[in-house]
Motif scaffolding. Structure first.
Motif, PDB file in Angstrom:
ATOM      1  N   LEU A  27      53.295  34.350  36.342  1.00 16.26           N
ATOM      2  CA  LEU A  27      52.972  34.884  37.186  1.00 16.26           C
ATOM      3  C   LEU A  27      51.909  35.243  36.930  1.00 16.26           C
ATOM      4  O   LEU A  27      50.829  34.735  37.855  1.00 16.26           O
ATOM      5  CB  LEU A  27      54.283  35.493  37.455  1.00 16.26           C
ATOM      6  N   ILE A  28      51.800  36.049  36.563  1.00 20.06           N
ATOM      7  CA  ILE A  28      50.133  36.738  35.820  1.00 20.06           C
ATOM      8  C   ILE A  28      49.173  35.659  35.365  1.00 20.06           C
ATOM      9  O   ILE A  28      47.216  35.589  35.817  1.00 20.06           O
ATOM     10  CB  ILE A  28      50.220  37.301  34.005  1.00 20.06           C
ATOM     11  N   GLU A  29      49.524  34.607  34.571  1.00 21.29           N
ATOM     12  CA  GLU A  29      48.832  33.761  34.247  1.00 21.29           C
ATOM     13  C   GLU A  29      48.890  32.538  35.835  1.00 21.29           C
ATOM     14  O   GLU A  29      47.364  32.673  36.985  1.00 21.29           O
ATOM     15  CB  GLU A  29      48.790  32.512  34.036  1.00 21.29           C
ATOM     16  N   SER A  30      49.514  32.090  36.555  1.00 23.29           N
ATOM     17  CA  SER A  30      49.049  31.837  38.010  1.00 23.29           C
ATOM     18  C   SER A  30      48.990  32.195  39.137  1.00 23.29           C
ATOM     19  O   SER A  30      47.693  31.963  39.847  1.00 23.29           O
ATOM     20  CB  SER A  30      50.599  31.118  38.483  1.00 23.29           C
ATOM     21  N   GLU A  31      49.003  33.702  39.219  1.00 23.65           N
ATOM     22  CA  GLU A  31      48.013  34.554  40.123  1.00 23.65           C
ATOM     23  C   GLU A  31      46.648  35.085  39.374  1.00 23.65           C
ATOM     24  O   GLU A  31      45.851  35.645  40.116  1.00 23.65           O
ATOM     25  CB  GLU A  31      48.444  35.659  40.280  1.00 23.65           C
ATOM     26  N   GLY A  32      46.005  34.428  38.473  1.00 22.79           N
ATOM     27  CA  GLY A  32      44.621  34.700  37.883  1.00 22.79           C
ATOM     28  C   GLY A  32      44.601  35.849  37.695  1.00 22.79           C
ATOM     29  O   GLY A  32      43.051  36.880  37.672  1.00 22.79           O
ATOM     30  N   LEU A  33      45.601  36.576  36.530  1.00 19.99           N
ATOM     31  CA  LEU A  33      45.471  37.948  36.550  1.00 19.99           C
ATOM     32  C   LEU A  33      45.150  38.631  34.928  1.00 19.99           C
ATOM     33  O   LEU A  33      45.396  37.132  34.635  1.00 19.99           O
ATOM     34  CB  LEU A  33      46.184  39.215  37.185  1.00 19.99           C
TER      35      LEU A  33
END
Length: 332
Positions: A27-33
């Motif tokens: 989720l962190i990666e998919s949100e670009g965070l």
């Protein structure tokens, strides 16, 4: 000699309600965070990201407010100045803080933006990635300052996060002047590297002018402030302009420099890191509580380390264990 001041610490900071949810790295990666970082978001992004989060727990937060909550749990007298709106989250924040014994009388804003919230994604390694909608909190203005309250505290504690908005920055600058006029000490926490990067010139000017008596920083923030790549070099550079510099280094422990004297303590042992939210805030709580109690620098640092350990062993920034008992077990 015991202080005759009404409060040990009065803090000015963001009045925020934390919304905390477990998240996987995907989720962190998919949100670009950037994992472990904090970013500011607008109302639309707050709504969108909230919809993408899993089941969440809501609890009052805000860096300086977390510190005061920890200090209150340790038996210290505290007051808070911060801005909420007249909405449900504003009521939640006010109740949570005042129920701990912290004086909080800043009038709620009747119009404008809603109460601030921070959407926190906690990954399996305990890292927290914070997405903050500042809302009403950044609209704290000079008119909300309580000069008498500031004058009645041994220490005025300021949260770096609040330096980002024009209105709150002006309010904090005036608060420093009020504290100085009353002969009180000023403590400042740098909060995050992005805050330092954006306001380095202000902060260096303040330290050079001796407007800050106690400065809290983690290692990354200290390096950013000093514009150095080596911790020891940065430490010496900043300590030359601050009567008391307190630097935390995570698992490497913490160090304080006061009047040319250096004190270090190791990090307190912990089996499992659950959530690092509020670790720095609670370290400051333990340290400042130790100062108020007239303890040695080593004991102040140890109290900070104990409080930080307790907070990273749980979810959320408000202690769920008896901090006073934990400190007593460690220091007697």
């Amino acid at each position: 000699m015991a202080s005759t001041a009404r409060f040990d610490v009065v803090a000015i900071g963001n009045a925020i309600v934390d919304v905390i949810a477990r998240a996987d790295d995907a989720l962190i990666e998919s949100e670009g965070l950037v994992k472990g970082s904090m970013r500011l978001i607008d109302a639309a992004e707050a709504t969108r990201l909230y919809a993408a989060m899993g089941p969440a727990v809501e609890m009052s937060g805000g860096s300086a407010a977390n510190t005061l909550a920890g200090m209150a749990a340790l038996g210290r007298r505290c007051g808070f100045i911060g801005q909420v709106a007249k909405d449900q989250l504003g009521q939640v924040f006010t109740h949570d803080l005042t129920s701990l014994g912290v004086a909080f009388d800043t009038p709620a804003a009747a119009g404008g933006e809603p109460t601030a919230r921070c959407l926190i994604l906690v990954t399996p390694d305990g890292q927290r990635t914070m997405n903050t909608f500042l809302g009403a909190s950044q609209n704290l203005g000079r008119e909300s300052l309580d000069a008498a309250l500031i004058a009645e505290a041994d220490i005025l504690y300021l949260e770096g996060y609040l330096w980002n908005a024009d209105a709150s920055r002006a309010a904090m600058a005036e608060a420093i002047a009020l504290a100085r006029a009353a002969g009180r000490r000023v403590a400042f926490t740098l909060s995050d590297t992005f805050v330092v990067a954006g306001h380095r010139e202000d902060f260096r000017r303040m330290t050079a002018a001796r407007e800050i008596d106690i400065l809290f920083a983690n290692e990354a923030e200290l390096l950013e402030l000093a514009q150095e790549g080596d911790f020891e070099t940065a430490l010496g550079k900043v300590a030359a302009e601050v009567p008391l510099l307190v630097a935390t280094r995570g698992e490497k422990g913490a160090v304080a420099l006061a009047g040319g004297e250096r004190t270090e303590v190791a990090a307190e042992p912990i089996d499992t890191v659950v959530d690092t939210t509020g670790a720095g805030d609670l370290f400051a709580a333990g340290f400042l509580a130790g100062l108020a109690d007239g303890r040695s620098m080593a004991e102040c640092l140890t109290m900070g380390a104990v409080c930080a350990r307790e907070i990273i062993a749980q979810v959320g920034p408000r202690a769920q264990t008896d901090l006073k008992a934990k400190v007593a077990e460690r220091l007697g």
